[in-house]
Design a protein around this motif. Sequence first.
Motif, PDB file in Angstrom:
ATOM      1  N   UNK A  32      12.088  62.068  38.572  1.00 37.29           N
ATOM      2  CA  UNK A  32      11.764  63.121  39.532  1.00 37.29           C
ATOM      3  C   UNK A  32      12.657  64.336  39.305  1.00 37.29           C
ATOM      4  N   UNK A  33      13.957  64.088  39.151  1.00 41.03           N
ATOM      5  CA  UNK A  33      14.896  65.179  38.923  1.00 41.03           C
ATOM      6  C   UNK A  33      14.650  65.846  37.577  1.00 41.03           C
ATOM      7  N   UNK A  34      14.313  65.067  36.573  1.00 36.72           N
ATOM      8  CA  UNK A  34      14.012  65.638  35.259  1.00 36.72           C
ATOM      9  C   UNK A  34      12.768  66.520  35.320  1.00 36.72           C
ATOM     10  N   UNK A  35      11.743  66.071  36.025  1.00 39.50           N
ATOM     11  CA  UNK A  35      10.530  66.876  36.175  1.00 39.50           C
ATOM     12  C   UNK A  35      10.825  68.186  36.899  1.00 39.50           C
ATOM     13  N   UNK A  36      11.639  68.094  37.951  1.00 37.52           N
ATOM     14  CA  UNK A  36      11.982  69.285  38.714  1.00 37.52           C
ATOM     15  C   UNK A  36      12.771  70.263  37.847  1.00 37.52           C
ATOM     16  N   UNK A  37      13.792  69.772  37.162  1.00 38.47           N
ATOM     17  CA  UNK A  37      14.608  70.674  36.355  1.00 38.47           C
ATOM     18  C   UNK A  37      13.850  71.181  35.128  1.00 38.47           C
ATOM     19  N   UNK A  38      12.953  70.370  34.567  1.00 36.84           N
ATOM     20  CA  UNK A  38      12.115  70.866  33.465  1.00 36.84           C
ATOM     21  C   UNK A  38      11.267  72.049  33.918  1.00 36.84           C
ATOM     22  N   UNK A 111       4.479  66.590  38.659  1.00 38.64           N
ATOM     23  CA  UNK A 111       5.075  65.409  38.035  1.00 38.64           C
ATOM     24  C   UNK A 111       4.521  65.291  36.621  1.00 38.64           C
ATOM     25  N   UNK A 112       5.392  65.162  35.642  1.00 36.80           N
ATOM     26  CA  UNK A 112       4.969  65.075  34.249  1.00 36.80           C
ATOM     27  C   UNK A 112       4.993  63.650  33.716  1.00 36.80           C
ATOM     28  N   UNK A 113       5.964  62.894  34.139  1.00 36.48           N
ATOM     29  CA  UNK A 113       6.159  61.570  33.544  1.00 36.48           C
ATOM     30  C   UNK A 113       5.073  60.584  33.953  1.00 36.48           C
ATOM     31  N   UNK A 114       4.661  60.607  35.202  1.00 35.56           N
ATOM     32  CA  UNK A 114       3.604  59.719  35.666  1.00 35.56           C
ATOM     33  C   UNK A 114       4.031  58.262  35.807  1.00 35.56           C
TER      34      UNK A 114
END
Length: 124
Positions: A32-38, A111-114
Amino acid sequence: MDIVNQFIATSLAIKVFKRDQDSFLDFKFFELYLDMTDSIIGRLQEDLNALRKEMITKHHIDVRQLESTKYIVKGRDTNEVLEFTPDQLKQMTTEVMDRYLTGDKAAPFERQSGRWKMKLPHDK
């Protein structure tokens, strides 16, 4: 904040967000944090590219980092070295990061990772 300082602070904000992503890997919901920061890094990069284009085409200046706190600003009529204190750079970067996290540049992200799916009580 003038365009040169904005350019410097934006490039530093990108570096900070990328560096901080490494620490998220220990978080339970790190994706979640990675998607937000990406998402934020992407918007920062777009704005940095626009700033660079404006500096070159409109103001005819180029900014390069010499050392950790020194930058050279070259232009038609300008060839100066700007030096900041670490606290000044931190403050400038904090202001940019705050704008993208909670201010006028904040935006929803997808959300990218899914892979991460949080099941809420009302979901069935």
